[in-house]
Scaffold this motif. Structure first.
Motif, mmCIF file in Angstrom:
data_model
loop_
_atom_site.group_PDB
_atom_site.id
_atom_site.type_symbol
_atom_site.label_atom_id
_atom_site.label_comp_id
_atom_site.label_asym_id
_atom_site.label_seq_id
_atom_site.Cartn_x
_atom_site.Cartn_y
_atom_site.Cartn_z
ATOM 1 N N VAL A 74 42.183 -21.566 -37.887
ATOM 2 C CA VAL A 74 43.279 -20.641 -37.601
ATOM 3 C C VAL A 74 44.616 -21.229 -38.035
ATOM 4 N N ARG A 75 44.767 -22.512 -37.867
ATOM 5 C CA ARG A 75 46.038 -23.175 -38.170
ATOM 6 C C ARG A 75 46.067 -23.691 -39.607
ATOM 7 N N THR A 76 47.271 -23.942 -40.084
ATOM 8 C CA THR A 76 47.432 -24.630 -41.366
ATOM 9 C C THR A 76 48.140 -25.947 -41.096
ATOM 10 N N TYR A 77 48.037 -26.864 -42.049
ATOM 11 C CA TYR A 77 48.528 -28.221 -41.861
ATOM 12 C C TYR A 77 49.400 -28.639 -43.027
ATOM 13 N N ARG A 78 50.323 -29.561 -42.754
ATOM 14 C CA ARG A 78 51.272 -30.027 -43.778
ATOM 15 C C ARG A 78 50.576 -30.716 -44.939
ATOM 16 N N ASP A 79 49.508 -31.465 -44.628
ATOM 17 C CA ASP A 79 48.821 -32.224 -45.670
ATOM 18 C C ASP A 79 47.379 -32.474 -45.244
ATOM 19 N N GLU A 80 46.622 -33.096 -46.147
ATOM 20 C CA GLU A 80 45.208 -33.346 -45.874
ATOM 21 C C GLU A 80 45.001 -34.307 -44.714
ATOM 22 N N ASP A 81 45.884 -35.291 -44.549
ATOM 23 C CA ASP A 81 45.731 -36.238 -43.440
ATOM 24 C C ASP A 81 45.821 -35.520 -42.091
ATOM 25 N N GLU A 82 46.787 -34.625 -41.955
ATOM 26 C CA GLU A 82 46.925 -33.856 -40.718
ATOM 27 C C GLU A 82 45.706 -32.956 -40.507
ATOM 28 N N LEU A 83 45.201 -32.369 -41.585
ATOM 29 C CA LEU A 83 44.012 -31.525 -41.505
ATOM 30 C C LEU A 83 42.806 -32.348 -41.065
ATOM 31 N N VAL A 84 42.621 -33.529 -41.646
ATOM 32 C CA VAL A 84 41.491 -34.390 -41.297
ATOM 33 C C VAL A 84 41.531 -34.747 -39.810
#
Length: 135
Positions: free
Chosen positions: A37-47
């Motif tokens: 549902v959410r989006t993240y600033r970068d891949e590290d935050e997503l991980v």
């Protein structure tokens, strides 16, 4: 196990508006199991968010309801965890990737999503925590 030999669900990084990233969970056959549902600033935050989701999957609360288009959809919520950095309210973290015509199909979609998360969690444990990502 090399990615070519892996058979099971995969987490995919999905581009989002404003140079952000999101994720989607797909079955081994390519069927969409769920999306973040959410989006993240970068891949590290997503991980970090995906690892939390996998670790806390037993605490997920999934709800099933009908959309405005009268299709059945599900939403997964993680409860408020006081140890979670930036923890806010109990909010949705994932949802069905599509609408279903029948409630029982939607419930089966929830079960497929949870089974996919469980499979990814086993793969992470089997391969160690390190930098290995579930995609």
């Amino acid at each position: 196990m090399p990615p070519a030999e892996r058979r099971g669900p995969r987490l995919l990084i999905v581009p989002a508006p404003d140079r952000r990233v999101g994720w989607a969970l797909r079955a081994a056959n390519g069927r969409r199991l769920g999306v973040g549902v959410r989006t993240y600033r970068d891949e590290d935050e997503l991980v970090d968010a995906v690892r939390e989701l996998i670790i806390e999957r037993a605490a997920l609360r999934c709800t099933v309801g009908q959309s405005e288009a009268r299709l059945w959809v599900w939403t997964a919520h993680l409860p408020l965890l006081s140890t979670r950095p930036g923890a806010g309210e109990d909010g949705p973290v994932a949802r069905s990737a599509r609408g279903y015509l029948r409630r029982d199909q939607c419930q089966a979609g929830v079960e497929g999503f949870l089974a996919g998360l469980q499979w990814i969690g086993r793969e992470l444990r089997r391969g160690g925590q390190g930098d290995r990502r579930p995609w």
